[in-house]
Design an enzyme around this catalytic site. Structure first.
Site, PDB file in Angstrom:
ATOM      1  N   ARG A  24       0.832  -1.206   0.000  1.00 37.80           N
ATOM      2  CA  ARG A  24       0.000   0.000   0.000  1.00 37.80           C
ATOM      3  C   ARG A  24       0.865   1.254   0.000  1.00 37.80           C
ATOM      4  O   ARG A  24       0.509   2.268  -0.614  1.00 37.80           O
ATOM      5  CB  ARG A  24      -0.954  -0.028   1.200  1.00 37.80           C
ATOM      6  CG  ARG A  24      -2.110  -1.037   0.992  1.00 37.80           C
ATOM      7  CD  ARG A  24      -2.737  -1.471   2.286  1.00 37.80           C
ATOM      8  NE  ARG A  24      -3.942  -2.278   2.121  1.00 37.80           N
ATOM      9  CZ  ARG A  24      -3.956  -3.601   1.858  1.00 37.80           C
ATOM     10  NH1 ARG A  24      -2.816  -4.260   1.713  1.00 37.80           N
ATOM     11  NH2 ARG A  24      -5.097  -4.247   1.737  1.00 37.80           N
ATOM     12  N   ASP A 311      -4.260 -15.761   6.961  1.00 36.50           N
ATOM     13  CA  ASP A 311      -2.969 -16.213   6.422  1.00 36.50           C
ATOM     14  C   ASP A 311      -2.202 -17.076   7.425  1.00 36.50           C
ATOM     15  O   ASP A 311      -1.226 -17.743   7.058  1.00 36.50           O
ATOM     16  CB  ASP A 311      -2.103 -15.009   6.034  1.00 36.50           C
ATOM     17  CG  ASP A 311      -2.680 -14.276   4.827  1.00 36.50           C
ATOM     18  OD1 ASP A 311      -3.511 -14.861   4.105  1.00 36.50           O
ATOM     19  OD2 ASP A 311      -2.296 -13.108   4.605  1.00 36.50           O
ATOM     20  N   ARG A 342      -5.150 -24.310   0.483  1.00 36.36           N
ATOM     21  CA  ARG A 342      -4.467 -24.564   1.764  1.00 36.36           C
ATOM     22  C   ARG A 342      -5.204 -25.573   2.634  1.00 36.36           C
ATOM     23  O   ARG A 342      -4.603 -26.076   3.593  1.00 36.36           O
ATOM     24  CB  ARG A 342      -4.227 -23.234   2.510  1.00 36.36           C
ATOM     25  CG  ARG A 342      -3.176 -22.385   1.809  1.00 36.36           C
ATOM     26  CD  ARG A 342      -2.923 -21.053   2.507  1.00 36.36           C
ATOM     27  NE  ARG A 342      -1.863 -20.326   1.813  1.00 36.36           N
ATOM     28  CZ  ARG A 342      -1.635 -19.019   1.950  1.00 36.36           C
ATOM     29  NH1 ARG A 342      -2.416 -18.286   2.744  1.00 36.36           N
ATOM     30  NH2 ARG A 342      -0.641 -18.444   1.297  1.00 36.36           N
ATOM     31  N   ARG A 384       3.502 -19.792   2.468  1.00 34.91           N
ATOM     32  CA  ARG A 384       3.012 -20.083   3.825  1.00 34.91           C
ATOM     33  C   ARG A 384       2.999 -21.589   4.096  1.00 34.91           C
ATOM     34  O   ARG A 384       3.104 -22.021   5.244  1.00 34.91           O
ATOM     35  CB  ARG A 384       1.644 -19.444   4.053  1.00 34.91           C
ATOM     36  CG  ARG A 384       1.671 -17.932   3.770  1.00 34.91           C
ATOM     37  CD  ARG A 384       0.838 -17.107   4.687  1.00 34.91           C
ATOM     38  NE  ARG A 384       0.897 -15.701   4.267  1.00 34.91           N
ATOM     39  CZ  ARG A 384       1.822 -14.830   4.651  1.00 34.91           C
ATOM     40  NH1 ARG A 384       2.788 -15.198   5.478  1.00 34.91           N
ATOM     41  NH2 ARG A 384       1.803 -13.573   4.219  1.00 34.91           N
TER      42      ARG A 384
HETATM   43  C1  S3P Z   1      -4.268  -9.061   1.908  1.00 30.34           C
HETATM   44  C2  S3P Z   1      -5.501  -9.516   2.238  1.00 30.34           C
HETATM   45  C3  S3P Z   1      -5.813 -10.922   2.478  1.00 30.34           C
HETATM   46  C4  S3P Z   1      -4.574 -11.778   2.691  1.00 30.34           C
HETATM   47  C5  S3P Z   1      -3.492 -11.436   1.731  1.00 30.34           C
HETATM   48  C6  S3P Z   1      -3.113  -9.961   1.832  1.00 30.34           C
HETATM   49  C7  S3P Z   1      -4.085  -7.612   1.671  1.00 30.34           C
HETATM   50  O1  S3P Z   1      -6.548 -11.392   1.396  1.00 30.34           O
HETATM   51  O2  S3P Z   1      -4.895 -13.149   2.605  1.00 30.34           O
HETATM   52  O3  S3P Z   1      -2.344 -12.224   1.995  1.00 30.34           O
HETATM   53  O4  S3P Z   1      -2.944  -7.140   1.712  1.00 30.34           O
HETATM   54  O5  S3P Z   1      -5.082  -6.933   1.454  1.00 30.34           O
HETATM   55  P1  S3P Z   1      -8.127 -11.228   1.378  1.00 30.34           P
HETATM   56  O6  S3P Z   1      -8.450 -10.065   2.226  1.00 30.34           O
HETATM   57  O7  S3P Z   1      -8.560 -11.036  -0.011  1.00 30.34           O
HETATM   58  O8  S3P Z   1      -8.625 -12.494   2.006  1.00 30.34           O
END
Ligand code: S3P
Length: 424
Positions: A24, A311, A342, A384
């Site tokens: 981000r 995660d 997973r 992971r």
């Molecule tokens: C993430 C959101 C998650 C997570 C991913 C990173 C993010 O996915 O599993 O590793 O940075 O917004 P979801 O929110 O789509 O489940």
């Protein structure tokens, strides 16, 4: 790579930068005016894919070991990329950037590796199309490659079927370019890094309960961002500290945002001995975690807690394998559409190690307490999975071999270095 049972686990480890926050920072810095300085940026392959994509759209990004500097081009300053944008293995890059590309004045195509080309994109195509975006799955299978033609967007109030920060963020980012207010309501609150960081950059974002709202704002302003350590990376050493007899480790600099700290809640409920030290509450909260070997017991993990530890579930499976009694994980069907399936992969290889684990439609049931033994595990190119089985090896008799172990580069390039230091 080959692993063996640990005779000791002790020492200190400093956790690398948070993957979600690092992505981000690059994205919002690119859309801001002025320079954004980011320290403790995660130099993992996924975040490097994000840097690469924005460089291809004309953003100057200096990447040094101490910090990265992003010379933002403003909300309307991105250039049309001269080639296809390669997302690598990164679902976050693919989904978030789609929201940004939907509001541009040019056409772009995104693709990624074999795993990305199988992951569901309908979940972002649907709301972005409702906003007026032209977004097409090139092979007609609702997966990448995606061709996105920028278009005028209008605000929507979207009720997402999944609790997904990637979906929420894609819609909010498109909302920066819309003609009115945009909001997203999710079934359970997912990580809120987009809301927190966009607000720092000057965006008009608000959040209440399970709804986040954005109003278009003509300018974002470059910021200084210090990225906290990634709790999803810390999770491997949290689990290791809890399950290895005699272990005591200090895990430094861990982000403990309440939308991410599900593993701490679960560890506590399972009887884990974790003490939070040096808590800091400026912006994204952080703490050091002192973790000691504990006698864990099985629990049920479900409902609104799932997005806060999605995660971490593979390594929570390993904790459950060592716990006394039954652990039930439900409401976690999202596990099937991550970098690998997973549920299938954890059930297959934890069973091969001797664990009593059964997959269900939306999770797994683990009857803990059986002794584990080494086996051969294929990471399925999923970081992971590789790290979770490295942790399982610490309590397994005999050798555990992990095929495709170098995939940890995606989120924790120094994982094996830290792992061997703590087990020496
Ligand atoms: C993430 C959101 C998650 C997570 C991913 C990173 C993010 O996915 O599993 O590793 O940075 O917004 P979801 O929110 O789509 O489940």
């Amino acid at each position: 790579m080959k692993f063996q049972k640990a005779s000791v686990l002790k020492g200190e480890v400093t956790i690398p930068g948070d993957k979600s926050i690092s992505h981000r920072a690059v994205m919002f810095g690119s859309l801001a005016e002025g320079t954004t300085e980011v320290t403790n940026f995660l130099q993992g392959a996924d975040c490097l894919s994000t840097i690469d994509a924005f460089r291809k759209m004309g953003v100057e990004i200096e990447n040094t070991p101490e910090k990265i500097l992003i010379h933002g081009r403003g909300l309307h300053g991105l250039k049309a990329p001269s080639s296809v944008l390669d997302m690598g293995n990164s679902g976050t890059t693919t989904r978030l950037i789609s929201g940004i590309l939907a509001g541009q004045t040019f056409e772009s195509t995104l693709t990624g590796d074999a795993s990305i080309q199988k992951r569901p994109m309908r979940r972002i195509m649907e709301p972005l199309s409702m906003m007026g975006a032209k977004i097409v799955s090139v092979n007609g299978n609702d997966c990448a490659p995606l061709c996105i033609t920028g278009a005028p967007l209008h605000g929507i109030h979207y009720h997402s079927k999944v609790a997904s920060a990637q979906v929420k963020s894609a819609v909010l980012l498109a909302g920066l370019y819309a003609d009115g207010e945009t909001s997203v309501t999710e079934p359970a609150l997912s990580r809120n890094h987009t809301e927190i960081m966009l607000r720092c950059f000057g965006a008009d974002v608000s959040a209440e309960d399970k709804t986040a709202k954005i109003c278009p704002e003509p300018h974002l302003q470059g910021q200084k961002i210090h990225v906290p350590g990634d709790i999803s990376s810390a999770a491997y050493f949290i689990a290791a500290g809890l399950i290895v007899p005699g272990a005591e480790i200090l895990i430094k600099n861990v982000g403990i945002n309440p939308t991410r700290d599900g593993i701490l809640k679960v560890a506590k409920e399972m009887g884990g001995n974790i003490t939070l030290l040096n808590e800091n509450n400026d912006g994204e909260p952080t703490a050091d975690l002192l973790v000691k070997h504990s006698h864990l017991h099985g629990i049920t993990i479900e409902g609104s807690l799932i997005p806060a530890l999605i995660d971490e579930l593979p390594v929570i499976n390993v904790m459950a394998a060592c716990a006394e009694g039954t652990t039930i994980i439900r409401d976690a069907a999202e596990l099937k559409v991550k970098e690998s399936n997973r549920i299938d992969v954890m059930v297959r290889y934890l069973s091969a190690m001797g664990c009593d684990i059964t997959g269900t439609d939306d999770g797994m049931v683990i009857v803990g307490g059986r002794p584990l033994h080494g086996t051969e595990v294929d990471s399925h190119s999923d970081h992971r999975i590789a790290m979770s089985f490295a942790i399982a090896s610490l309590i397994a008799e005999g050798d555990t071999k992990i095929k495709g172990s170098d995939v940890v580069n995606i989120s924790y390039p120094d994982f094996y270095k830290d792992f061997s230091r703590l087990t020496q």
